[in-house]
Design a protein around this motif. Structure first.
Motif, PDB file in Angstrom:
ATOM      1  N   HIS A  50     -20.829  18.742  14.521  1.00  0.00           N
ATOM      2  CA  HIS A  50     -21.372  18.875  13.156  1.00  0.00           C
ATOM      3  C   HIS A  50     -22.553  19.850  13.109  1.00  0.00           C
ATOM      4  O   HIS A  50     -23.511  19.647  12.363  1.00  0.00           O
ATOM      5  CB  HIS A  50     -21.783  17.515  12.598  1.00  0.00           C
ATOM      6  CG  HIS A  50     -20.837  16.412  12.948  1.00  0.00           C
ATOM      7  ND1 HIS A  50     -19.491  16.467  12.656  1.00  0.00           N
ATOM      8  CD2 HIS A  50     -21.038  15.227  13.596  1.00  0.00           C
ATOM      9  CE1 HIS A  50     -18.900  15.354  13.095  1.00  0.00           C
ATOM     10  NE2 HIS A  50     -19.821  14.611  13.666  1.00  0.00           N
ATOM     11  N   SER A  71     -24.583  11.086  15.950  1.00  0.00           N
ATOM     12  CA  SER A  71     -24.010  11.066  14.593  1.00  0.00           C
ATOM     13  C   SER A  71     -23.437   9.704  14.235  1.00  0.00           C
ATOM     14  O   SER A  71     -23.309   9.368  13.052  1.00  0.00           O
ATOM     15  CB  SER A  71     -22.923  12.138  14.458  1.00  0.00           C
ATOM     16  OG  SER A  71     -21.828  11.865  15.313  1.00  0.00           O
ATOM     17  N   CYS A 108     -13.254  15.810  10.044  1.00  0.00           N
ATOM     18  CA  CYS A 108     -13.529  17.074  10.736  1.00  0.00           C
ATOM     19  C   CYS A 108     -12.268  17.580  11.427  1.00  0.00           C
ATOM     20  O   CYS A 108     -11.435  16.785  11.891  1.00  0.00           O
ATOM     21  CB  CYS A 108     -14.638  16.896  11.773  1.00  0.00           C
ATOM     22  SG  CYS A 108     -16.270  16.577  11.057  1.00  0.00           S
ATOM     23  N   SER A 125     -17.004  12.052   9.217  1.00  0.00           N
ATOM     24  CA  SER A 125     -16.649  12.815  10.421  1.00  0.00           C
ATOM     25  C   SER A 125     -15.174  12.711  10.789  1.00  0.00           C
ATOM     26  O   SER A 125     -14.642  13.586  11.477  1.00  0.00           O
ATOM     27  CB  SER A 125     -17.511  12.372  11.611  1.00  0.00           C
ATOM     28  OG  SER A 125     -17.269  11.017  11.938  1.00  0.00           O
ATOM     29  N   VAL A 153     -18.769  17.253   7.829  1.00  0.00           N
ATOM     30  CA  VAL A 153     -20.180  16.916   7.638  1.00  0.00           C
ATOM     31  C   VAL A 153     -20.928  18.093   7.027  1.00  0.00           C
ATOM     32  O   VAL A 153     -21.670  17.948   6.050  1.00  0.00           O
ATOM     33  CB  VAL A 153     -20.833  16.489   8.976  1.00  0.00           C
ATOM     34  CG1 VAL A 153     -22.355  16.397   8.829  1.00  0.00           C
ATOM     35  CG2 VAL A 153     -20.259  15.156   9.445  1.00  0.00           C
ATOM     36  N   ILE A 154     -20.737  19.294   7.600  1.00  0.00           N
ATOM     37  CA  ILE A 154     -21.390  20.490   7.061  1.00  0.00           C
ATOM     38  C   ILE A 154     -20.960  20.714   5.617  1.00  0.00           C
ATOM     39  O   ILE A 154     -21.780  21.035   4.746  1.00  0.00           O
ATOM     40  CB  ILE A 154     -21.077  21.722   7.936  1.00  0.00           C
ATOM     41  CG1 ILE A 154     -21.735  21.570   9.307  1.00  0.00           C
ATOM     42  CG2 ILE A 154     -21.552  23.006   7.260  1.00  0.00           C
ATOM     43  CD1 ILE A 154     -21.388  22.676  10.296  1.00  0.00           C
ATOM     44  N   CYS A 162     -16.163  17.210  17.232  1.00  0.00           N
ATOM     45  CA  CYS A 162     -17.052  18.056  16.436  1.00  0.00           C
ATOM     46  C   CYS A 162     -18.502  17.582  16.583  1.00  0.00           C
ATOM     47  O   CYS A 162     -18.784  16.382  16.503  1.00  0.00           O
ATOM     48  CB  CYS A 162     -16.631  17.990  14.965  1.00  0.00           C
ATOM     49  SG  CYS A 162     -17.550  19.092  13.880  1.00  0.00           S
ATOM     50  N   TYR A 196     -29.617  15.547   7.269  1.00  0.00           N
ATOM     51  CA  TYR A 196     -28.903  16.451   8.176  1.00  0.00           C
ATOM     52  C   TYR A 196     -29.886  17.156   9.113  1.00  0.00           C
ATOM     53  O   TYR A 196     -29.620  17.299  10.310  1.00  0.00           O
ATOM     54  CB  TYR A 196     -28.090  17.468   7.376  1.00  0.00           C
ATOM     55  CG  TYR A 196     -27.281  18.399   8.255  1.00  0.00           C
ATOM     56  CD1 TYR A 196     -26.270  17.908   9.073  1.00  0.00           C
ATOM     57  CD2 TYR A 196     -27.528  19.778   8.266  1.00  0.00           C
ATOM     58  CE1 TYR A 196     -25.518  18.759   9.883  1.00  0.00           C
ATOM     59  CE2 TYR A 196     -26.789  20.634   9.067  1.00  0.00           C
ATOM     60  CZ  TYR A 196     -25.786  20.112   9.876  1.00  0.00           C
ATOM     61  OH  TYR A 196     -25.060  20.955  10.686  1.00  0.00           O
ATOM     62  N   CYS A 239     -15.745  21.597   9.639  1.00  0.00           N
ATOM     63  CA  CYS A 239     -16.597  20.406   9.814  1.00  0.00           C
ATOM     64  C   CYS A 239     -16.829  19.739   8.459  1.00  0.00           C
ATOM     65  O   CYS A 239     -17.421  20.331   7.552  1.00  0.00           O
ATOM     66  CB  CYS A 239     -17.928  20.783  10.461  1.00  0.00           C
ATOM     67  SG  CYS A 239     -19.110  19.409  10.520  1.00  0.00           S
ATOM     68  N   LEU A 264     -22.887  10.344   7.959  1.00  0.00           N
ATOM     69  CA  LEU A 264     -22.250  11.372   8.787  1.00  0.00           C
ATOM     70  C   LEU A 264     -21.001  10.798   9.450  1.00  0.00           C
ATOM     71  O   LEU A 264     -19.934  11.428   9.470  1.00  0.00           O
ATOM     72  CB  LEU A 264     -23.212  11.891   9.864  1.00  0.00           C
ATOM     73  CG  LEU A 264     -24.100  13.089   9.502  1.00  0.00           C
ATOM     74  CD1 LEU A 264     -25.120  12.711   8.428  1.00  0.00           C
ATOM     75  CD2 LEU A 264     -24.806  13.637  10.732  1.00  0.00           C
TER      76      LEU A 264
END
Length: 306
Positions: A269, A249, A262, A259, A277-278, A267, A291, A275, A255
């Motif tokens: 991700h 990542s 997070c 991050s 990123v999600i 994490c 992703y 998270c 990302l």
């Protein structure tokens, strides 16, 4: 002893350009070859080497320390990696939306590798003269994704000389490695920029709309004073190597940038609550294709996520 730069590698012989501009064929000294190496090619195009004339032939005796290098997973299963080029200023990926299609996973693996070895990268979308409206719209969408991350993108056609001007400017006063899948038109583009090189080109296979391997070995060409390009064999795939799963990542800039928000410092991700990123993928600020490329690389490194 003399010094030069490797401009072509065939695996057993190397073409070296000496400091006086003369080109000589060299072989590699045996003990240099036998040193413990995890690559299929201990000497690569772009390497600065020392050589000496020994028994009517030039022999490479020493490889200078590399400023950088870019590698890919080797097709030779007995080794781990193949060095594409060394001592480069930038890496340009020649991609095509169609004729043939360059998958986004290929683009992203290339960019991750360039990030990992700290080599500036850009994407050149080629063959725009062959695109229909759907292809052009898809290209603009990809250009939007990658320029937002920070990767310069250019749309070019070997048939439209004006479109090549920004590409040509990008190559000035730099040593550039050009990569891409088979059939994306690297050799044709190089010939348009420097016709005197007259590189061999091959037609796209009608059957599968894929390229035939025309460039067999990596080779460096001069484009004028202080400007060099390294043309590489067309690739079917681009496997990443030497990158730990928890570091992948880090080489996706978008990302990595989110991050820090997070919930968990470690994490992955992929599934964790909180998270960032999600969440960024869900709200559209990180593209789904990027992703999914990330998840694919995580899976390749030993864990599966669906």
């Amino acid at each position: 002893m003399e010094t030069g730069v490797v401009i072509k590698s065939t695996g057993s012989w190397y073409l070296v350009r000496k400091e006086d501009g003369k080109q000589v064929e060299c072989r590699m000294r045996g003990k240099l070859r036998l040193k413990g190496t995890r690559t299929t090619n201990p000497v690569a195009v772009g390497d600065y080497v020392d050589m000496e004339y020994d028994h009517e032939e030039y022999v490479i005796t020493h490889i200078h320390e590399r400023r950088n290098y870019i590698i890919r997973k080797s097709t030779n299963l007995s080794k781990e990696a193949h060095i594409i080029a060394t001592n480069v200023d930038q890496a340009l990926l020649i991609a095509t939306v169609n004729h043939p299609q360059t998958p986004t996973i290929f683009i992203d693996r290339f960019l991750v590798t360039a990030e990992a070895y700290n080599i500036p990268a850009a994407i050149i979308f080629n063959k725009t003269d062959l695109y229909d409206e759907t292809d052009s719209a898809q290209m603009q969408e990809l250009i939007g994704i990658y320029t937002a991350i920070g990767y310069p993108c250019h749309a070019v056609s070997a048939e439209q000389s004006e479109s090549l001007l920004p590409f040509k400017a990008l190559l000035a006063n730099k040593t550039t490695v050009l990569s891409g899948m088979s059939g994306v038109g690297k050799s044709t583009l190089i010939n348009r920029i420097e016709p005197s090189l007259n590189l061999k080109v091959s037609a796209i296979s009608d059957c599968h709309d894929t390229g035939k391997h025309t460039t067999t070995f990596a080779e460096m060409f001069a484009l004028g004073e202080n400007s060099y390009i390294i043309d590489t064999p067309g690739l079917r795939s681009f496997g990443i190597i030497d990158i730990a799963k928890e570091e992948i990542s880090h080489f996706f800039p978008e990302l990595f940038n989110v991050s820090e928000h997070c919930r968990f410092y470690n994490c992955t991700h992929t599934h964790e609550p909180g998270c960032a990123v999600i969440e960024a993928v869900q709200n559209g600020s990180i593209s789904e294709s990027r992703y999914w490329s990330y998840l694919s690389m995580m899976e390749e490194n030993g864990e599966k996520y669906r």
